[in-house]
Design an enzyme around this catalytic site. Structure first.
Site, mmCIF file in Angstrom:
data_model
loop_
_atom_site.group_PDB
_atom_site.id
_atom_site.type_symbol
_atom_site.label_atom_id
_atom_site.label_comp_id
_atom_site.label_asym_id
_atom_site.label_seq_id
_atom_site.Cartn_x
_atom_site.Cartn_y
_atom_site.Cartn_z
ATOM 1 N N TYR B 107 0.839 -1.204 0.000
ATOM 2 C CA TYR B 107 0.000 0.000 0.000
ATOM 3 C C TYR B 107 0.874 1.254 0.000
ATOM 4 C CZ TYR B 107 -4.215 -2.656 1.260
ATOM 5 O OH TYR B 107 -5.283 -3.511 1.266
ATOM 6 N N TYR B 146 -0.774 -10.056 0.288
ATOM 7 C CA TYR B 146 0.316 -9.584 1.152
ATOM 8 C C TYR B 146 0.218 -10.231 2.522
ATOM 9 C CZ TYR B 146 -3.326 -6.317 2.716
ATOM 10 O OH TYR B 146 -4.490 -5.770 3.188
ATOM 11 N N ARG B 156 -3.253 -12.000 3.332
ATOM 12 C CA ARG B 156 -4.546 -11.544 2.829
ATOM 13 C C ARG B 156 -4.687 -11.911 1.357
ATOM 14 N NH1 ARG B 156 -7.969 -7.865 4.184
ATOM 15 N NH2 ARG B 156 -9.301 -9.597 3.618
ATOM 16 N N HIS B 159 -7.454 -8.154 -2.788
ATOM 17 C CA HIS B 159 -8.775 -7.555 -2.579
ATOM 18 C C HIS B 159 -8.741 -6.070 -2.875
ATOM 19 C CE1 HIS B 159 -6.590 -7.067 1.234
ATOM 20 N NE2 HIS B 159 -7.250 -5.924 1.345
ATOM 21 N N HIS B 161 -10.614 -2.534 -1.531
ATOM 22 C CA HIS B 161 -11.467 -1.931 -0.508
ATOM 23 C C HIS B 161 -12.467 -1.019 -1.205
ATOM 24 C CE1 HIS B 161 -9.033 -3.085 3.045
ATOM 25 N NE2 HIS B 161 -8.017 -3.031 2.204
#
Lengths: 187, 234
Positions: B107, B146, B156, B159, B161
């Site tokens: 991120y 990640y 995870r 995905h 958000h």
């Protein structure tokens, strides 16, 4: 006798956490001034900390606020800017808004409600958001005594919904858990 | 905006509860006391619009909206679908905010310490306003999986958000969209917090009719918000 065919009903999309890494998206517009066009003399600050069940500050929460204006009205058109705020908590779990004290909004049965804002709490570790209210008046005000939402809250927990004066502004801490757990609402 | 219409409750068979021990962060953060019921009135049946956020136009191409000197690395994808209420009616003119990791699973956030590269041409945040039919559309880069520290060797699944304002503050929704066929889905305690029978609603469908030849793979994913309160049948 057979029951009528039910109307089409789709399953709701499940909620998921905002996770820890949202600020570059949810925080990219400064939405902490809830009524940018309001008379500055009417503006008040509303700030507080978000705390977990061990009173540790929650640095990865985002608080949204929705409220009526000073005359008790919500935006009349889709292009109105006021009434909404969003604040991502800082490293101390603190959020901050500049807003105005809302006017009176009637409850569903027409009873006047005490001045309040709806808060929506999102955080890492919250799989769904939690709704609450912050009341911007004193618990012994006549309006608070007559408020139907407060009346539905167990008396011993009502105090968790009131902001208190903090150096001329309003302070409202949100306890996600613990003995001081804030009242969250099913709306 | 809107008002007057009251909304059906959040369906407990569709949404996670506040605590789900397999997702450790819920243990000290999920409220434990019973929610206090509230009958909706104007404060709940109205809500913010895109204008409330100062947004008037789409920003739905994440492959270009943060590019500095080139294109982001990764697999281009198109994600589209409709925002509907539970009665099937489109939710028009509502704001969808999307954020995500880059193709390497990192991120653009200072707290993310995963040792995977940042992409100078990708931030991973965009937004879109639904059209009259409730349709939204994003062009982006498929995010990477990640690791996280929830449990040993926890990862995870890829995905996106997704935040949806909806017609009223009562219909506010933040969720995540997953990709079909991902072996990490069944290992993920965040998706696993969703009740059985509802989890697959968060998994997009590969959509060949959305896929653009020699350009980008397409996925379709509809989002269903709380609908108007139904009058009980007599």
């Amino acid at each position: 006798m057979t029951a009528p065919e039910p109307a089409p009903h789709l399953g709701q999309t499940p909620s998921q956490t905002v996770g820890p890494f949202f600020s570059f998206s949810l925080g990219r517009f400064d939405l902490t001034d809830v009524f940018p066009d309001a008379d500055p003399a009417t503006k008040v600050t509303l700030t507080g900390q978000v705390l977990d069940g061990e009173d540790t500050p929650v640095p990865d929460a985002v608080i949204e606020l929705w409220q009526a204006d000073a005359s008790g009205r919500f935006p009349a058109s889709r292009s109105d800017r006021g009434g909404f705020g969003r604040s991502c908590t800082d490293t101390d779990g603190r959020y901050r808004f500049t807003t105005v004290v809302p006017g009176v909004v009637a409850a569903a049965d027409g009873t006047p409600q005490a001045p309040h804002a709806t808060l929506v709490v999102f955080a890492r570790g919250l799989l769904r958001h939690a709704f609450t209210r912050v009341y911007l008046c004193a618990p012994d005000d006549a309006a608070a005594q007559a408020d139907p939402v407060l009346a539905a809250v167990p008396p011993s927990r009502r105090h968790t919904l009131f902001a208190h004066d903090d150096d001329g502004g309003f302070r409202f801490d949100i306890h996600l858990q613990g003995p001081a757990e804030t009242v969250f609402l099913d709306l | 905006m809107t008002g007057t219409v009251a909304y059906e409750p959040f369906d407990p068979a569709s949404h996670p509860g506040f605590t789900h021990e397999a997702y450790r962060s819920t243990v000290l953060r999920g409220p434990r006391q019973a929610l206090v019921p509230l009958t909706q009135s104007a404060g709940e049946t109205t809500g913010p619009t895109p204008a409330s956020l100062g947004i008037t136009a789409d920003d739905n191409d994440l492959t270009t909206n943060a590019a500095r000197d080139g294109e982001p690395i990764g697999e281009r994808i198109i994600v589209t679908g409709r925002v509907l209420d539970a009665s099937g009616a489109p939710v028009a003119g509502t704001l969808i905010e999307l954020w995500q990791a880059n193709a390497a699973g990192r991120y653009a956030h200072p707290v993310d310490i995963h040792p995977a590269p940042l992409d100078p041409n990708f931030v991973g945040a965009g937004h879109c306003i639904t059209d009259a039919e409730g349709v939204y559309r994003f062009l982006t880069i498929k995010p990477g999986a990640y690791p996280w520290r929830n449990h040993a060797n926890a990862w995870r699944p890829a995905h996106l958000h997704v935040s949806v304002l909806g017609p009223a503050i009562a219909t506010r929704l933040v969720t995540q969209m997953y990709f079909p066929g991902d072996p990490l889905l069944e290992l993920d305690p965040i998706l696993g917090g969703v009740p059985d029978g509802a989890r697959e609603r968060l998994v997009a469908a590969y959509a060949h009719d959305v896929t653009e030849a020699e350009w980008a793979l397409g996925y379709r994913w509809d989002i269903v918000l709380r609908g108007p309160l139904r009058t009980p049948e007599v």
